[in-house]
Scaffold this motif. Structure first.
Motif, mmCIF file in Angstrom:
data_model
loop_
_atom_site.group_PDB
_atom_site.id
_atom_site.type_symbol
_atom_site.label_atom_id
_atom_site.label_comp_id
_atom_site.label_asym_id
_atom_site.label_seq_id
_atom_site.Cartn_x
_atom_site.Cartn_y
_atom_site.Cartn_z
ATOM 1 N N VAL A 81 0.832 -1.212 0.000
ATOM 2 C CA VAL A 81 0.000 0.000 0.000
ATOM 3 C C VAL A 81 0.860 1.253 0.000
ATOM 4 O O VAL A 81 0.509 2.270 -0.628
ATOM 5 C CB VAL A 81 -0.986 -0.007 1.192
ATOM 6 C CG1 VAL A 81 -0.254 0.096 2.522
ATOM 7 C CG2 VAL A 81 -2.009 1.125 1.064
ATOM 8 N N LEU A 82 2.022 1.215 0.652
ATOM 9 C CA LEU A 82 2.903 2.383 0.686
ATOM 10 C C LEU A 82 3.616 2.571 -0.646
ATOM 11 O O LEU A 82 3.838 3.710 -1.084
ATOM 12 C CB LEU A 82 3.919 2.248 1.826
ATOM 13 C CG LEU A 82 3.338 2.250 3.241
ATOM 14 C CD1 LEU A 82 4.456 2.191 4.270
ATOM 15 C CD2 LEU A 82 2.460 3.467 3.476
ATOM 16 N N LEU A 83 3.994 1.476 -1.301
ATOM 17 C CA LEU A 83 4.619 1.601 -2.619
ATOM 18 C C LEU A 83 3.626 2.195 -3.621
ATOM 19 O O LEU A 83 3.974 3.076 -4.409
ATOM 20 C CB LEU A 83 5.089 0.237 -3.117
ATOM 21 C CG LEU A 83 6.088 -0.526 -2.239
ATOM 22 C CD1 LEU A 83 6.581 -1.761 -2.975
ATOM 23 C CD2 LEU A 83 7.257 0.357 -1.849
ATOM 24 N N LEU A 84 2.394 1.713 -3.579
ATOM 25 C CA LEU A 84 1.366 2.259 -4.465
ATOM 26 C C LEU A 84 1.081 3.715 -4.134
ATOM 27 O O LEU A 84 0.902 4.551 -5.032
ATOM 28 C CB LEU A 84 0.094 1.419 -4.353
ATOM 29 C CG LEU A 84 0.168 0.043 -5.005
ATOM 30 C CD1 LEU A 84 -0.892 -0.887 -4.423
ATOM 31 C CD2 LEU A 84 0.003 0.148 -6.502
ATOM 32 N N ALA A 85 1.057 4.025 -2.838
ATOM 33 C CA ALA A 85 0.834 5.414 -2.439
ATOM 34 C C ALA A 85 1.943 6.306 -2.977
ATOM 35 O O ALA A 85 1.686 7.425 -3.445
ATOM 36 C CB ALA A 85 0.761 5.517 -0.915
ATOM 37 N N GLY A 86 3.184 5.826 -2.929
ATOM 38 C CA GLY A 86 4.295 6.597 -3.477
ATOM 39 C C GLY A 86 4.106 6.881 -4.952
ATOM 40 O O GLY A 86 4.398 7.982 -5.437
ATOM 41 N N ARG A 87 3.603 5.886 -5.691
ATOM 42 C CA ARG A 87 3.347 6.074 -7.124
ATOM 43 C C ARG A 87 2.330 7.196 -7.336
ATOM 44 O O ARG A 87 2.514 8.080 -8.171
ATOM 45 C CB ARG A 87 2.824 4.759 -7.699
ATOM 46 C CG ARG A 87 2.512 4.794 -9.192
ATOM 47 C CD ARG A 87 3.793 4.777 -10.006
ATOM 48 N NE ARG A 87 3.521 4.680 -11.423
ATOM 49 C CZ ARG A 87 3.356 3.543 -12.090
ATOM 50 N NH1 ARG A 87 3.444 2.400 -11.444
ATOM 51 N NH2 ARG A 87 3.139 3.545 -13.375
ATOM 52 N N PHE A 88 1.240 7.167 -6.558
ATOM 53 C CA PHE A 88 0.181 8.165 -6.726
ATOM 54 C C PHE A 88 0.599 9.531 -6.178
ATOM 55 O O PHE A 88 0.176 10.570 -6.697
ATOM 56 C CB PHE A 88 -1.097 7.674 -6.052
ATOM 57 C CG PHE A 88 -1.593 6.358 -6.583
ATOM 58 C CD1 PHE A 88 -1.540 6.084 -7.944
ATOM 59 C CD2 PHE A 88 -2.092 5.373 -5.739
ATOM 60 C CE1 PHE A 88 -1.977 4.860 -8.453
ATOM 61 C CE2 PHE A 88 -2.535 4.160 -6.221
ATOM 62 C CZ PHE A 88 -2.474 3.904 -7.589
#
Length: 511
Positions: A363-370
């Motif tokens: 979830v944090l990796l995806l959040a970083g992308r967004f």
């Protein structure tokens, strides 16, 4: 420089991500700097593949080369590029250095080098230090000597990844992580590693695949990956949203029609199935197909034939079908809304895509992308999550999965701007800006009156996060006891007032 030892360590039988992470850690230790990042080029972006000293969501970010002049300068020339403390070029890691997360980078030096593998540009390695003058001529000379070894280590890692992929196709080994070049699917959790391995193995077959999963998990992305890794990758992938097909036009859309087949049919028209001939037909939300059309689709799967609406003769087609649904087709069969024979044809190889809540720190990796995407879209200097916001993202249930996360980050960034955040500052998103449904957050244990209960994470947290959570709780309690007076709170905590303000800012308790 202990170069042989570093290369020997990387030659061990380790997953790709671990190899590169060890390389980044070794480089940071050797140069005694604040942060090191290895970034691989993918089109117009640089994707972090290993970082040491940056916040965890950095691995999910994508840095557009055209928006980051320092990275563009490093990538644009061979050898070492150094930016001294008086450089006026913006730093791509502003607010992302772990030891100063959320704070503007103080006066610092950085350097980097472009990396080539087999004579072709691969990406860059970057170094940041808060010690002015640390990257002097000696340090730059050392990096020049190390570049060849770093490139060799990257190449060895790349070759090992290719070997693992070949073994996986034969069923000899389990793949791991997201392979280089696939910039769409972000995730390093064990659940994602298993899923990607399974998809890559079945992609090479001709079997129909049924993708199962909740709304928002990214079934379309996985369908594209199946096609891209299949023998049909050079042929078209035709996407059909079955839920958007009007029942009266569904047959014509899928199988085409001849002139005069119905009112308004002024000429012949090929359908979506025919357009996918030689390639892949992706039937999204397949559970919404009308029953009458299901019978014709079954014929295509059984015999490789279609018949245009109004035509006298069938046509041969060669398509591989990938279907996706967030519904239980078995239940629809029992309710008489879906053909049992078609269900069994489509579900030759079912693949369940895990929901976001089962993917750990993905979830944090995806959040970083967004976050990076919204930073660029809104023209912000830097956009990040406070520790409290990170904790909320990890604990949240995510009924809408990745799509809901993307919307939450985009909405929070806009809210921050709407509340007066300066685009030239580091914008930190707090939990309240995420606007998460309280019903999807786990309940906290009861506590004695006047005592704030600790937040119970859904999964074990790293020690630094536990320490940060305790510090935030202590500061909040001291402020409550002091009616919001920071000086009085500092005395209760036995801290210098200025140090308390700095700590509160780093923890995301102050803007």
């Amino acid at each position: 420089m202990m170069l042989p030892l570093m290369l020997a360590d990387l030659a061990a039988d380790l997953p790709q991500a671990v190899r590169l992470q060890r390389l980044a850690g070794w480089l940071r230790t050797h140069f005694q700097c604040g942060a090191v990042a290895l970034l691989q080029r993918e089109g117009d972006d640089l994707k972090p593949v290993a970082v040491d000293g940056l916040v965890r969501d950095a691995l999910g970010r994508r840095f557009a080369i055209g928006q980051h002049p320092r990275l563009a300068a490093i990538l644009g020339q061979r050898g070492v590029t150094c930016f001294h403390h008086d450089s006026n070029l913006p730093d791509p890691y502003d607010g992302l250095i772990d030891s100063h997360a959320g704070e503007p980078l103080p006066v610092h030096d950085c350097m980097g080098a472009s990396l080539y593998v087999e004579g072709r540009p691969w990406g860059v390695v970057t170094f940041d230090t808060l010690e002015v003058g640390a990257f002097d001529e000696i340090a730059q000379d050392e990096l020049r000597q190390l570049i060849v070894a770093v490139e060799a280590a990257v190449r060895v890692t790349q070759l090992e990844g290719e070997l693992r992929a070949l073994r996986a196709l034969r069923g000899d080994a389990v793949g791991e992580g997201v392979p280089a070049g696939d910039g769409e699917i972000v995730g390093r959790s064990e659940a994602m590693a298993r899923l990607l391995h399974e998809i890559d193995v079945v992609a090479d077959s001709e079997l129909p695949v049924l993708l199962l999963g909740e709304t928002g998990v990214g079934k379309e992305l996985f369908a594209h990956r199946l096609h891209r890794h299949s023998r049909r990758h050079a042929a078209p992938l035709v996407h059909v949203n079955c839920a958007a097909l009007p029942e009266s036009l569904a047959e014509s859309e899928l199988f085409g029609h001849v002139k005069g087949a119905f009112s308004g049919a002024g000429g012949e028209r090929a359908g979506r199935v025919e357009a996918a001939d030689g390639g892949t037909l992706f039937l999204d939300e397949v559970g919404e197909l009308p029953l009458a059309v299901q019978a014709k689709l079954l014929r295509t799967l059984q015999n490789g034939e279609i018949q245009r609406l109004g035509a006298d003769r069938p046509k041969r087609v060669d398509v591989r079908v990938i279907a996706a649904t967030n519904r239980s087709l078995g239940d629809l069969v029992r309710q008489g809304q879906f053909r049992a024979d078609l269900y069994h044809r489509l579900s030759v190889y079912p693949i369940a895509i895990p929901p976001l809540r089962e993917r750990g720190n993905d979830v944090l990796l995806l959040a970083g992308r967004f976050l990076e995407r919204n930073r660029a879209r809104l023209g912000l200097r830097s956009l990040r999550l406070s520790p409290g916001a990170e904790d909320a993202l990890r604990r949240y249930g995510w009924p809408g999965n990745v799509r809901e996360l993307e919307h939450a980050i985009s909405r929070a960034a806009l809210k921050a701007i709407g509340r007066g955040a300066d685009r030239s500052d580091i914008v930190t998103l707090e939990p309240d800006l995420l606007d998460l449904d309280p019903g999807q957050l786990p309940a906290t244990p009861s506590a004695a009156p006047g005592v704030t209960p600790p937040v119970a994470p859904a999964m074990p947290l790293p020690m630094r996060d536990l320490v940060a959570a305790c510090q935030r709780q202590a500061i909040e309690q001291a402020l409550a006891a002091s009616q919001g007076n920071w000086a009085a709170a500092a005395r209760l905590l036995e801290l210098d007032s200025s140090n308390l303000h700095k700590l509160a800012q780093r923890l995301g308790l102050k803007g």
